[in-house]
Design an enzyme around this catalytic site. Structure first.
Site, PDB file in Angstrom:
ATOM      1  N   GLY A  94       0.812  -1.213   0.000  1.00  0.00           N
ATOM      2  CA  GLY A  94       0.000   0.000   0.000  1.00  0.00           C
ATOM      3  C   GLY A  94       0.846   1.262   0.000  1.00  0.00           C
ATOM      4  O   GLY A  94       0.412   2.327  -0.433  1.00  0.00           O
ATOM      5  N   ASP A 127      -2.406   6.636   3.630  1.00  0.00           N
ATOM      6  CA  ASP A 127      -1.850   7.786   2.913  1.00  0.00           C
ATOM      7  C   ASP A 127      -0.592   7.431   2.125  1.00  0.00           C
ATOM      8  O   ASP A 127      -0.010   8.280   1.449  1.00  0.00           O
ATOM      9  CB  ASP A 127      -1.567   8.945   3.886  1.00  0.00           C
ATOM     10  CG  ASP A 127      -0.520   8.575   4.941  1.00  0.00           C
ATOM     11  OD1 ASP A 127      -0.015   7.437   4.920  1.00  0.00           O
ATOM     12  OD2 ASP A 127      -0.218   9.445   5.782  1.00  0.00           O
ATOM     13  N   GLY A 128      -0.139   6.186   2.256  1.00  0.00           N
ATOM     14  CA  GLY A 128       1.037   5.760   1.494  1.00  0.00           C
ATOM     15  C   GLY A 128       2.360   6.233   2.079  1.00  0.00           C
ATOM     16  O   GLY A 128       3.416   5.981   1.510  1.00  0.00           O
ATOM     17  N   ASP A 254       1.116 -12.063   6.318  1.00  0.00           N
ATOM     18  CA  ASP A 254       1.774 -11.183   5.338  1.00  0.00           C
ATOM     19  C   ASP A 254       3.121 -10.685   5.851  1.00  0.00           C
ATOM     20  O   ASP A 254       3.867 -10.063   5.103  1.00  0.00           O
ATOM     21  CB  ASP A 254       0.867  -9.990   4.986  1.00  0.00           C
ATOM     22  CG  ASP A 254       0.348  -9.267   6.210  1.00  0.00           C
ATOM     23  OD1 ASP A 254      -0.321  -9.920   7.036  1.00  0.00           O
ATOM     24  OD2 ASP A 254       0.610  -8.067   6.353  1.00  0.00           O
ATOM     25  N   ASN A 255       3.428 -10.961   7.108  1.00  0.00           N
ATOM     26  CA  ASN A 255       4.728 -10.560   7.656  1.00  0.00           C
ATOM     27  C   ASN A 255       5.624 -11.760   7.896  1.00  0.00           C
ATOM     28  O   ASN A 255       6.518 -11.710   8.748  1.00  0.00           O
ATOM     29  CB  ASN A 255       4.535  -9.766   8.957  1.00  0.00           C
ATOM     30  CG  ASN A 255       3.893  -8.413   8.708  1.00  0.00           C
ATOM     31  OD1 ASN A 255       3.969  -7.886   7.589  1.00  0.00           O
ATOM     32  ND2 ASN A 255       3.276  -7.846   9.718  1.00  0.00           N
TER      33      ASN A 255
HETATM   34  P1  AMP Z   1       2.496  -3.257   7.812  1.00  0.00           P
HETATM   35  O1  AMP Z   1       1.862  -2.915   9.117  1.00  0.00           O
HETATM   36  O2  AMP Z   1       3.564  -2.254   7.405  1.00  0.00           O
HETATM   37  O3  AMP Z   1       2.963  -4.670   7.715  1.00  0.00           O
HETATM   38  O4  AMP Z   1       1.343  -3.062   6.731  1.00  0.00           O
HETATM   39  C1  AMP Z   1       0.189  -3.861   6.640  1.00  0.00           C
HETATM   40  C2  AMP Z   1      -0.558  -3.482   5.382  1.00  0.00           C
HETATM   41  O5  AMP Z   1      -1.050  -2.146   5.471  1.00  0.00           O
HETATM   42  C3  AMP Z   1       0.276  -3.524   4.115  1.00  0.00           C
HETATM   43  O6  AMP Z   1      -0.567  -3.915   3.082  1.00  0.00           O
HETATM   44  C4  AMP Z   1       0.734  -2.092   3.975  1.00  0.00           C
HETATM   45  O7  AMP Z   1       1.058  -1.768   2.637  1.00  0.00           O
HETATM   46  C5  AMP Z   1      -0.501  -1.319   4.447  1.00  0.00           C
HETATM   47  N1  AMP Z   1      -0.168  -0.007   5.006  1.00  0.00           N
HETATM   48  C6  AMP Z   1       0.367   0.264   6.220  1.00  0.00           C
HETATM   49  N2  AMP Z   1       0.497   1.599   6.402  1.00  0.00           N
HETATM   50  C7  AMP Z   1       0.047   2.190   5.271  1.00  0.00           C
HETATM   51  C8  AMP Z   1      -0.086   3.552   4.835  1.00  0.00           C
HETATM   52  N3  AMP Z   1       0.283   4.585   5.603  1.00  0.00           N
HETATM   53  N4  AMP Z   1      -0.600   3.769   3.601  1.00  0.00           N
HETATM   54  C9  AMP Z   1      -0.976   2.751   2.814  1.00  0.00           C
HETATM   55  N5  AMP Z   1      -0.884   1.462   3.168  1.00  0.00           N
HETATM   56  C10 AMP Z   1      -0.381   1.172   4.374  1.00  0.00           C
HETATM   57 MG    MG Z   2       3.713  -5.984   6.601  1.00  0.00          MG
END
Ligand code: AMP
Ligand code: MG
Length: 493
Positions: A94, A127-128, A254-255
């Site tokens: 994301g 917000d990416g 996913d992790n």
């Molecule tokens: P994470 O917690 O980094 O493992 O992210 C879990 C999921 O949420 C993944 O698909 C990430 O790409 C998405 N994600 C986390 N934070 C953001 C953000 N600020 N904007 C877009 N996608 C996010």
């Molecule tokens: Mg992740």
């Protein structure tokens, strides 16, 4: 556009070409005022980058995905995942991008990946973006893990974007570039099964086998052998986490990387006082990802992978399920095969024998009952062997607990008859004196967020040589003072 930075490694894209259905070509957001915060020079060299060039404004732009070589085709990767047990069919990158693959100096293919590079079609409500603090945290902890000899993704750089991101407050934004054996996750298989059925799962498995476990091609059933290898890698990985007191914090499917590297450092931490119930994630109310639950959760995640592989393992699904289940059931034994020798080495015991499990479990129980600091304990034991019991005794509340156990341990060492000074030195080579202590990490990140990188730099320097005691770093070897309260980190940052 050709890059302004000369002497770059070649960017390849074998994943994107082999598995078109699992990627979306995408570009990183612009950040004209980007400034480099950290660069991992050693890693950059391993990958074939010119370190001086990466420090120039063009190099910094490259590290956020701009001015890439012509052959590069950045993509957002698709994946699904069970998050805290609930299934999300479409997660994906994301806020991340796979810039490409680079073959390093030792011939290994490695992904170069950005985090915080802007919204992608997988962004959902996000917000990416990413903030400086969490990206520095990932950099620090992944490099600490690497220095501890634990398989992990690495961090190449953190670049401040010069923009603010909206969280609970406004925070400076950043992009992390990280390097991984690959970014194929259990969740990638889950996505592939839904998106393309068994045919796509098979192609993904073939790709993962070629890249990570080519030796399984020789096996009677390569896909079953593949599952066996992934399980082996995870069992050994989680055992190694536990040996240093590491809590991943968010072991969603996913992790979890197929390669067996630790991936996605969010609300992770090293525990201070030994307690299997330790959690660091603010949203992990039920303790799903608690320290002591990590082997169980790894098995649960591997069961999700096994479900994806049923159709490729055997046309007879009943047969396939039986075979995969038989492999899955070996997890506890495989875990123990890494964990036990690791624990023995931590205690200076060269050769295992009957009764060692009881000796270790008695220690862990005493540590739990007495709130003993996990990292300090093993160094204090070596100090005891060198003739000074005071540091280890100071870690326990109950004198009886520590005395009884020390006596039992010394008898066990006597039975081996090795030179105690050598045993103590061997222990210090496997027991870190410095791990990223939560309270120090938090302080350093708060200062870095305010623009002062000095504490962070010191901390990075300290945890990069975790086994080597150095004068002046005494505070880095201690847990937080009593009364600092429980420590939590927050997801979704
Ligand atoms: P994470 O917690 O980094 O493992 O992210 C879990 C999921 O949420 C993944 O698909 C990430 O790409 C998405 N994600 C986390 N934070 C953001 C953000 N600020 N904007 C877009 N996608 C996010
Ligand atoms: Mg992740």
């Amino acid at each position: 556009m050709a890059t302004a930075v000369r002497s770059l490694p070649t960017f390849e894209n074998t994943y994107a070409r082999a598995l078109e259905e699992l990627v979306l070509p995408w570009r990183a957001d612009e950040a004209p005022n980007a400034q480099g915060l950290l660069l991992n020079a050693g890693l950059a060299r391993e990958l074939g980058f010119d370190v001086d060039a990466l420090a120039t404004p063009e190099g910094v732009q490259l590290l956020i995905g701009h001015g890439l070589p012509e052959e590069a085709t950045p993509v957002a990767m698709a994946y699904a995942g069970h998050q805290f047990g609930g299934y999300s069919p479409r997660l994906g990158d994301g806020r991340a991008l796979l810039l490409g693959e680079v073959v390093d100096a030792s011939g290994q293919r490695r992904d170069l990946h950005l985090k915080g590079s802007g919204r992608t079609p997988f962004a959902r409500g996000g917000d990416g973006k990413a903030a400086v603090g969490p990206m520095l945290r990932e950099y620090l902890v992944s490099e600490a893990m690497h220095a501890l000899g634990i398989p992990t993704t690495r961090s190449l750089a953190v670049v401040a974007t010069g923009e603010e991101v909206v969280r609970e407050t406004m925070l400076p934004g950043a992009v992390l570039s990280r390097v991984a054996a690959s970014h194929i996750r259990v969740g990638t298989f889950q996505y592939a099964l839904r998106a393309g059925g068994p045919e796509l799962v098979k192609r993904l498995a073939d790709y993962a086998i070629d890249r990570h476990y080519p030796e399984v091609r020789e096996a009677g059933n390569p896909y079953l052998a593949f599952f066996d290898q992934v399980l082996q890698a995870q069992a050994s990985l989680v055992a190694r986490w536990m040996l240093v007191g590491f809590v991943h914090g968010v072991m969603n499917t996913d992790n979890m990387a197929i390669s067996g590297e630790t991936i996605d450092y969010g609300p992770c931490a090293f525990m201070d006082a030994f307690d299997p119930a330790t959690v660091f994630s603010s949203i992990d109310q039920g303790g799903r990802y608690a320290f002591g639950n990590q082997p169980t959760i790894a098995t649960w995640n591997l069961a999700r992978l096994a479900e994806c592989l049923v159709t490729v393992v055997d046309e007879d699904h009943k047969q396939a399920i039986e075979q995969l289940t038989a492999v899955l059931e070996t997890f506890p034994v495989r875990f123990h095969e890494t964990w036990l020798p690791g624990q023995l080495a931590k205690l200076g015991i060269a050769e295992g024998r009957d009764g060692d499990d009881e000796l270790i479990n008695a220690l862990l129980k005493a540590m739990h009952d007495n709130g003993v600091d996990h990292t300090s304990l093993y160094r204090a034991l070596a100090t005891a062997l060198r003739g000074d019991d005071a540091p280890v005794r100071a870690l326990f509340v109950s004198e009886t607990d520590v005395d009884e156990w020390l006596e039992r341990w010394r008898r066990r060492l006597d039975a081996e008859g090795r030179d105690v000074a050598e045993v103590a030195d061997a222990m210090d080579r496997v027991n870190p004196i410095y791990v990223p202590r939560n309270h120090l990490v938090e302080d350093a990140l708060a200062m870095a967020t305010a623009g002062d990188m000095s504490s962070f730099s010191t901390l990075l320097h300290v945890v990069s040589r975790p086994f080597e005691e150095r004068p002046g770093l005494e505070d880095h070897a201690k847990p937080a003072a009593d009364g600092d309260g429980p420590y939590v980190t927050y997801c979704g940052t």
